[in-house]
Design an enzyme around this catalytic site. Sequence first.
Site, PDB file in Angstrom:
ATOM      1  N   ARG A  54     -12.728  -5.765  -0.980  1.00 36.08           N
ATOM      2  CA  ARG A  54     -13.231  -4.393  -0.959  1.00 36.08           C
ATOM      3  C   ARG A  54     -14.712  -4.355  -1.320  1.00 36.08           C
ATOM      4  O   ARG A  54     -15.247  -5.274  -1.923  1.00 36.08           O
ATOM      5  CB  ARG A  54     -12.439  -3.525  -1.947  1.00 36.08           C
ATOM      6  CG  ARG A  54     -11.000  -3.266  -1.565  1.00 36.08           C
ATOM      7  CD  ARG A  54     -10.313  -2.407  -2.614  1.00 36.08           C
ATOM      8  NE  ARG A  54     -10.347  -3.026  -3.934  1.00 36.08           N
ATOM      9  CZ  ARG A  54     -11.185  -2.719  -4.910  1.00 36.08           C
ATOM     10  NH1 ARG A  54     -12.089  -1.750  -4.728  1.00 36.08           N
ATOM     11  NH2 ARG A  54     -11.147  -3.337  -6.077  1.00 36.08           N
ATOM     12  N   LYS A 196      -6.210   0.689   0.032  1.00 36.61           N
ATOM     13  CA  LYS A 196      -6.640   1.198  -1.261  1.00 36.61           C
ATOM     14  C   LYS A 196      -7.295   2.574  -1.149  1.00 36.61           C
ATOM     15  O   LYS A 196      -7.324   3.330  -2.123  1.00 36.61           O
ATOM     16  CB  LYS A 196      -7.595   0.206  -1.926  1.00 36.61           C
ATOM     17  CG  LYS A 196      -6.912  -1.098  -2.368  1.00 36.61           C
ATOM     18  CD  LYS A 196      -5.737  -0.837  -3.309  1.00 36.61           C
ATOM     19  CE  LYS A 196      -5.159  -2.140  -3.851  1.00 36.61           C
ATOM     20  NZ  LYS A 196      -3.938  -1.917  -4.676  1.00 36.61           N
ATOM     21  N   HIS A 215      -0.316   1.757 -10.294  1.00 35.15           N
ATOM     22  CA  HIS A 215      -0.639   0.459  -9.705  1.00 35.15           C
ATOM     23  C   HIS A 215       0.286  -0.560 -10.371  1.00 35.15           C
ATOM     24  O   HIS A 215      -0.049  -1.155 -11.385  1.00 35.15           O
ATOM     25  CB  HIS A 215      -2.108   0.126  -9.956  1.00 35.15           C
ATOM     26  CG  HIS A 215      -2.607  -1.024  -9.153  1.00 35.15           C
ATOM     27  ND1 HIS A 215      -3.644  -1.833  -9.560  1.00 35.15           N
ATOM     28  CD2 HIS A 215      -2.209  -1.518  -7.949  1.00 35.15           C
ATOM     29  CE1 HIS A 215      -3.877  -2.766  -8.650  1.00 35.15           C
ATOM     30  NE2 HIS A 215      -3.008  -2.598  -7.677  1.00 35.15           N
ATOM     31  N   SER A 233      -4.699  -8.930 -11.808  1.00 33.84           N
ATOM     32  CA  SER A 233      -4.567 -10.171 -11.058  1.00 33.84           C
ATOM     33  C   SER A 233      -4.452 -11.373 -11.995  1.00 33.84           C
ATOM     34  O   SER A 233      -5.184 -11.484 -12.978  1.00 33.84           O
ATOM     35  CB  SER A 233      -5.788 -10.347 -10.150  1.00 33.84           C
ATOM     36  OG  SER A 233      -5.700 -11.548  -9.423  1.00 33.84           O
ATOM     37  N   LYS A 237       2.402 -10.504 -12.166  1.00 32.02           N
ATOM     38  CA  LYS A 237       3.104  -9.278 -11.767  1.00 32.02           C
ATOM     39  C   LYS A 237       4.006  -9.502 -10.548  1.00 32.02           C
ATOM     40  O   LYS A 237       5.190  -9.147 -10.553  1.00 32.02           O
ATOM     41  CB  LYS A 237       2.064  -8.191 -11.471  1.00 32.02           C
ATOM     42  CG  LYS A 237       2.660  -6.852 -11.054  1.00 32.02           C
ATOM     43  CD  LYS A 237       1.571  -5.823 -10.778  1.00 32.02           C
ATOM     44  CE  LYS A 237       0.715  -6.219  -9.602  1.00 32.02           C
ATOM     45  NZ  LYS A 237      -0.093  -5.100  -9.070  1.00 32.02           N
ATOM     46  N   THR A 238       3.451 -10.108  -9.495  1.00 28.64           N
ATOM     47  CA  THR A 238       4.221 -10.322  -8.267  1.00 28.64           C
ATOM     48  C   THR A 238       5.341 -11.321  -8.501  1.00 28.64           C
ATOM     49  O   THR A 238       6.490 -11.098  -8.104  1.00 28.64           O
ATOM     50  CB  THR A 238       3.304 -10.817  -7.131  1.00 28.64           C
ATOM     51  OG1 THR A 238       2.298  -9.827  -6.887  1.00 28.64           O
ATOM     52  CG2 THR A 238       4.082 -11.044  -5.857  1.00 28.64           C
ATOM     53  N   ASP A 252       3.259  -3.232  -5.359  1.00 25.38           N
ATOM     54  CA  ASP A 252       1.879  -2.871  -5.718  1.00 25.38           C
ATOM     55  C   ASP A 252       1.626  -1.408  -6.074  1.00 25.38           C
ATOM     56  O   ASP A 252       0.910  -1.136  -7.020  1.00 25.38           O
ATOM     57  CB  ASP A 252       0.958  -3.273  -4.574  1.00 25.38           C
ATOM     58  CG  ASP A 252      -0.504  -3.326  -4.988  1.00 25.38           C
ATOM     59  OD1 ASP A 252      -0.789  -3.845  -6.087  1.00 25.38           O
ATOM     60  OD2 ASP A 252      -1.357  -2.862  -4.218  1.00 25.38           O
ATOM     61  N   ARG A 316      -5.316 -13.444   2.326  1.00 24.72           N
ATOM     62  CA  ARG A 316      -4.258 -12.440   2.209  1.00 24.72           C
ATOM     63  C   ARG A 316      -3.294 -12.500   3.384  1.00 24.72           C
ATOM     64  O   ARG A 316      -3.622 -12.959   4.473  1.00 24.72           O
ATOM     65  CB  ARG A 316      -4.867 -11.035   2.184  1.00 24.72           C
ATOM     66  CG  ARG A 316      -5.675 -10.718   0.938  1.00 24.72           C
ATOM     67  CD  ARG A 316      -4.794 -10.211  -0.174  1.00 24.72           C
ATOM     68  NE  ARG A 316      -5.549  -9.871  -1.379  1.00 24.72           N
ATOM     69  CZ  ARG A 316      -5.018  -9.226  -2.403  1.00 24.72           C
ATOM     70  NH1 ARG A 316      -3.760  -8.859  -2.375  1.00 24.72           N
ATOM     71  NH2 ARG A 316      -5.752  -8.961  -3.466  1.00 24.72           N
TER      72      ARG A 316
END
Length: 526
Positions: A54, A196, A215, A233, A237-238, A252, A316
């Site tokens: 981004r 986003k 989030h 990050s 989390k994932t 997410d 990604r």
Amino acid sequence: MMIKDLDKLGLTDIKKIYHNLSYEKLFEHEKNNNEGYVTSNGTFGVDTGIFTGRSPKDKYFVKQEPSEKHIAWGKVNKPISKEIFNKLLSKAKKQLSNKEIYIQDVYCGSSLASRKSVRFITEVAWQAHFVKNMFIRPTKSELENFKPDFIVYNACKCVNDEYKQDGLNSEVFVAFNIEENICVIGGTWYGGEMKKGIFSMMNYWLPLENKLSMHCSANVGKNGDTALFFGLSGTGKTTLSTDPNRALIGDDEHGWDDEGVFNFEGGCYAKCINLDPKSEPEIFSAIKRDALLENVYCDEWGCVDYCDASKTENTRVSYPIEHIKNHEPSLKAVHPKNIIFLTADAFGVLPPVSKLTKEQAMYYFLSGYTAKVAGTERGITEPQATFSACFGEPFMPLHPTVYARLLGEKIDKHQVNVYLVNTGWSGGAYGIGKRMSIKATRACINAILDGSIKKCEFENFDKFDLAIPKELEGVETKLLNPINTWNDKNEYIAARDKLANMFVENFKRYEDVEEGVQFAKAGPKK
């Protein structure tokens, strides 16, 4: 598409409209347009040019009534005049006119009471593919009556050459007009700007309806117990929310309204760097036809190398959530039973698991803390503290305390348990101590999810005033209070006090409002 809809878009001399193409058709267009490459397993891959992430310094909101009184203006939410916005919109419309264009109609939000209808317009097939992956795909009957609440003009091929005289950061722009329900993108091809961008809008809309936007990832157990996982990050989390014994709701972005928790999206956007089929089999298996790879290295024979970071560390893949076998088909569940804040504390200070009060939950939610390991290329081993409000500061248009207050209200109303879990270091900071084992972290998570942690006897963790278990099955007892893992207790106390001061200093930025002053009382003291 009907002509009246075309008139509303403000585009002229459209050669052809490809409206809500199927995956197969999009794949054909991507190939025929030479937009990327086909990998050996049939997945399409693209490069996003110089922007492989981004561009937060190029994001703007039109400053006008009534939205200007709600937006927290500053480094994250920068103002732009309506005149400059209209200029950028005209540029985008000119770019998209006299072309073949792709229009993708989707929903954001699986809750019928809270979802928004979004129309994306682009001249690039793979960007329509990205949108189809990431958002909720309407049924055929829903498309017949589809009316957009919001429109995104993605004119990635055009730039603003006059950005200096317009007082903007660069020739790139991602600008929002809330009152007109329009976003315009120019100069960047990165797919994540679209994802986003709509997340930012949901973070504006929902809290004003007394609904919490988050989030976080979410999953649900076989008994219907929902869990939310927040974390920046690198905190796990994932990985930790992907559980063979629990169905994934989403990885997410979620909302929390009167009906429960719901996914904003219909797909996942996972990092690929160093992707390993053994450690992340679900994500690895999801990369197949209909998935879309971004900036991943692929050789001339179509073989992908996930360890190659020559294009970017931020490689990604986007894919429809159906590619994850163990997902919740409705993309929603009842109110959460447990909330878990994940932090990778590279200072080696925080305990592996702490139980939070409601007030502490609001404090640590606002703090959004993790500590990353500094770049070793300069020989620096000192960890770097990172604080991101609500674990998603770049996407929060409102004052962070608005989201914290909503969280506190929902914790109270639904009697939710909240825990802070450290997936970082123990026995010393990075370079001295060791990273928490996945086995120990999993034991903490499992104890939270099955409720067995509530049977533990707790003690107070000094300075931070947190409740930590004295014993926990599957975790070596001395790990539970980090002071016991350091060889030099005085060094630990110094490191603990230093981190506490970092929290205190960071939190001062929320004390510009009365709520922030109150929330600060639940944090560590200097």
